[in-house]
Design a protein around this motif. Structure first.
Motif, short mmCIF file in Angstrom:
data_model
loop_
_atom_site.label_atom_id
_atom_site.label_comp_id
_atom_site.label_asym_id
_atom_site.label_seq_id
_atom_site.Cartn_x
_atom_site.Cartn_y
_atom_site.Cartn_z
N ASP A 17 47.71 -13.90 33.00
CA ASP A 17 47.83 -14.30 34.40
C ASP A 17 49.28 -14.13 34.86
OD1 ASP A 17 47.30 -15.31 36.91
OD2 ASP A 17 47.34 -17.41 36.28
N ASN A 18 49.71 -12.86 34.90
CA ASN A 18 51.07 -12.54 35.36
C ASN A 18 51.04 -11.36 36.33
OD1 ASN A 18 50.39 -10.76 33.22
ND2 ASN A 18 52.54 -10.33 32.79
N PRO A 19 50.21 -11.43 37.37
CA PRO A 19 50.12 -10.32 38.30
C PRO A 19 51.41 -10.13 39.09
CG PRO A 19 48.98 -12.23 39.19
CD PRO A 19 49.38 -12.59 37.79
N SER A 20 51.71 -8.87 39.40
CA SER A 20 52.90 -8.53 40.20
C SER A 20 52.79 -7.05 40.56
CB SER A 20 54.19 -8.78 39.40
OG SER A 20 54.37 -7.76 38.42
N PRO A 21 53.64 -6.57 41.46
CA PRO A 21 53.61 -5.14 41.76
C PRO A 21 53.86 -4.26 40.53
CG PRO A 21 54.83 -6.31 43.46
CD PRO A 21 54.55 -7.30 42.37
N MET A 22 54.62 -4.77 39.55
CA MET A 22 54.91 -3.98 38.35
C MET A 22 53.85 -4.12 37.28
SD MET A 22 57.73 -2.37 39.03
CE MET A 22 58.50 -1.89 37.48
N THR A 23 53.23 -5.31 37.18
CA THR A 23 52.24 -5.55 36.12
C THR A 23 50.81 -5.37 36.62
OG1 THR A 23 52.17 -7.92 36.58
CG2 THR A 23 53.79 -7.17 34.95
N LEU A 24 50.63 -5.05 37.89
CA LEU A 24 49.31 -4.92 38.51
C LEU A 24 48.57 -6.25 38.39
CD1 LEU A 24 48.39 -1.28 37.36
CD2 LEU A 24 49.69 -2.04 39.36
N ASP A 25 47.38 -6.24 37.80
CA ASP A 25 46.60 -7.48 37.68
C ASP A 25 47.14 -8.40 36.60
OD1 ASP A 25 44.77 -6.52 39.65
OD2 ASP A 25 43.75 -5.36 38.09
N GLY A 26 48.05 -7.92 35.80
CA GLY A 26 48.59 -8.67 34.67
C GLY A 26 48.65 -7.77 33.45
N THR A 27 49.24 -8.28 32.39
CA THR A 27 49.38 -7.50 31.15
C THR A 27 48.13 -7.63 30.30
OG1 THR A 27 51.77 -7.91 31.15
CG2 THR A 27 50.78 -7.17 29.08
N ASN A 28 47.59 -6.48 29.89
CA ASN A 28 46.42 -6.47 29.01
C ASN A 28 46.86 -6.57 27.56
OD1 ASN A 28 44.69 -6.04 31.22
ND2 ASN A 28 44.86 -3.81 31.03
N SER A 29 46.35 -7.59 26.88
CA SER A 29 46.48 -7.68 25.42
C SER A 29 45.14 -7.31 24.82
CB SER A 29 46.87 -9.10 24.99
OG SER A 29 48.11 -9.48 25.53
N TYR A 30 45.16 -6.73 23.63
CA TYR A 30 43.92 -6.31 22.98
C TYR A 30 43.83 -6.92 21.59
CZ TYR A 30 43.57 -2.82 26.69
OH TYR A 30 43.48 -2.20 27.92
N VAL A 31 42.63 -7.37 21.24
CA VAL A 31 42.35 -7.85 19.90
C VAL A 31 41.31 -6.92 19.29
CG1 VAL A 31 41.57 -9.77 18.46
CG2 VAL A 31 42.84 -10.23 20.59
N LEU A 32 41.68 -6.29 18.17
CA LEU A 32 40.77 -5.40 17.44
C LEU A 32 40.24 -6.13 16.22
CD1 LEU A 32 42.62 -3.55 19.19
CD2 LEU A 32 42.46 -1.84 17.37
N PHE A 33 38.97 -5.91 15.91
CA PHE A 33 38.32 -6.62 14.82
C PHE A 33 37.88 -5.65 13.72
CE2 PHE A 33 37.41 -8.76 18.85
CZ PHE A 33 37.94 -10.02 18.61
N THR A 34 37.98 -6.09 12.48
CA THR A 34 37.50 -5.27 11.37
C THR A 34 35.98 -5.21 11.39
OG1 THR A 34 37.55 -7.22 9.93
CG2 THR A 34 39.47 -5.75 9.88
N ALA A 35 35.46 -4.18 10.73
CA ALA A 35 34.01 -3.98 10.71
C ALA A 35 33.29 -5.14 10.05
CB ALA A 35 33.69 -2.67 9.99
N ASP A 36 33.94 -5.78 9.05
CA ASP A 36 33.30 -6.91 8.38
C ASP A 36 33.57 -8.23 9.11
OD1 ASP A 36 35.95 -7.54 7.78
OD2 ASP A 36 35.78 -7.03 5.65
N ASP A 37 34.31 -8.17 10.21
CA ASP A 37 34.59 -9.32 11.08
C ASP A 37 35.41 -10.40 10.38
OD1 ASP A 37 34.33 -10.14 13.74
OD2 ASP A 37 32.78 -11.61 13.23
N ASN A 38 36.17 -10.00 9.36
CA ASN A 38 37.00 -10.97 8.65
C ASN A 38 38.46 -10.99 9.10
OD1 ASN A 38 34.93 -11.94 7.00
ND2 ASN A 38 35.23 -10.29 5.50
N ALA A 39 38.88 -9.98 9.85
CA ALA A 39 40.29 -9.87 10.21
C ALA A 39 40.43 -9.26 11.60
CB ALA A 39 41.04 -9.04 9.17
N ALA A 40 41.66 -9.35 12.13
CA ALA A 40 41.93 -8.84 13.47
C ALA A 40 43.36 -8.33 13.55
CB ALA A 40 41.70 -9.93 14.51
N VAL A 41 43.61 -7.52 14.58
CA VAL A 41 44.94 -7.03 14.93
C VAL A 41 45.11 -7.23 16.43
CG1 VAL A 41 46.35 -4.96 15.21
CG2 VAL A 41 45.14 -5.34 13.07
N ILE A 42 46.32 -7.63 16.84
CA ILE A 42 46.64 -7.77 18.27
C ILE A 42 47.56 -6.64 18.69
CG2 ILE A 42 47.89 -9.15 19.98
CD1 ILE A 42 46.94 -11.65 18.55
#
Length: 279
Positions: A17-42
């Motif tokens: 929730d940091n919208p601005s002319p430079m960030t548009l709607d805000g900064t997108n962060s992504y969380v990726l999940f392993t196939a076995d659903d035991n771990a993640a990466v941001i």
């Protein structure tokens, strides 16, 4: 010839929730999940906002957070790392900027072209992500390729075009990065782009072609403004404060409001630096 396409890991986007002319709607962060659903990466933890950290923590849940990738140093991507010792005390941070790299050496652009650029955060094929050198928006900018999905940071946006500031980025390196990504699209290695601002891009070839043509058209406008000023760049020490930078900015960005003039001058100085070197 096209490369074999590899499936991407499951991922979720959270927009801060940091919208601005430079960030548009805000900064997108992504969380990726392993196939076995035991771990993640941001990818890109984002700004220091309690609600945003809470959303990311909820997504990771009881999974092991095996890595954080920072696409570049700008505060709206990196600020949450100020408290990383509290919310991810044992997690490595992969970044070019040594101020943010953690538990691993800072990344080097020249190394991001071979197997050393692959991070394996799980046992499955979909758990392999590749770090791609994409300097330009900033000198430390990288992107992340998961399967054929490119997480582009600010190199490519969901709408509009990317800003390049003198001293922080490079128009020359940016054009090289766009050409590299366009080639990867042509090879079938990128079929979708997930940007750090704005919505996903399902037509990367069209968007990258526009980015390249837009940047070259802007440089042509700068050249025309220099001709109008009968100005030469040979031997000139280019800076946002130089009177020629101001004069060119007044022509090329004639409709920019007065309170944006300092920003405009910083952008124009980066463009002048390119024209000084390449004509």
């Amino acid at each position: 010839m096209t490369n074999e396409q590899h499936p991407a890991p499951r991922f979720v986007r959270r927009t801060a929730d940091n919208p601005s002319p430079m960030t548009l709607d805000g900064t997108n962060s992504y969380v990726l999940f392993t196939a076995d659903d035991n771990a993640a990466v941001i990818i890109d933890p984002g700004p220091q906002l309690d609600e945003h950290l809470g959303a990311l923590s909820e997504l990771v849940g009881d999974r092991e957070l095996r890595g954080i990738v920072l696409t570049h140093h700008h505060w709206d991507h990196s600020d949450l790392l100020k408290t990383v010792d509290e919310w991810a005390p044992q997690t490595p941070v992969f970044a070019v900027d040594s101020a943010f790299a953690r538990f691993v050496p800072p990344l080097e652009h020249e190394d991001l072209s071979g197997d050393d650029a692959v991070l394996e955060f799980g046992p499955a094929e979909t758990d392999r992500i590749r770090l791609v050198s994409t300097p330009g928006h900033t000198l430390d900018s990288i992107s992340v390729l998961a399967g054929t999905v490119l997480f582009s940071g600010d190199t490519v946006l969901g709408r509009g075009t990317t800003v390049i500031m003198h001293g922080d980025g490079s128009v020359e390196k940016y054009l090289d990065s766009l050409a590299r990504l366009r080639s990867m699209v042509e090879q079938g290695r990128i079929t979708e782009i997930q940007p750090a601002h704005g919505e996903s891009i399902a037509n990367p070839a069209e968007v990258l072609d526009y980015y390249i043509s837009h940047r070259r058209e802007r440089l042509d406008e700068v050249r025309a403004a220099l001709a109008e000023q009968d100005a030469q760049l040979d031997g000139l020490e280019i800076s946002p404060e130089h009177e020629l930078t101001e004069a060119v900015g007044r022509i090329v960005y004639a409709t920019a409001p007065q309170d944006m003039r300092q920003t405009v001058n910083t952008i124009v100085a980066a463009q002048l630096e390119y024209v000084q070197k390449h004509g």
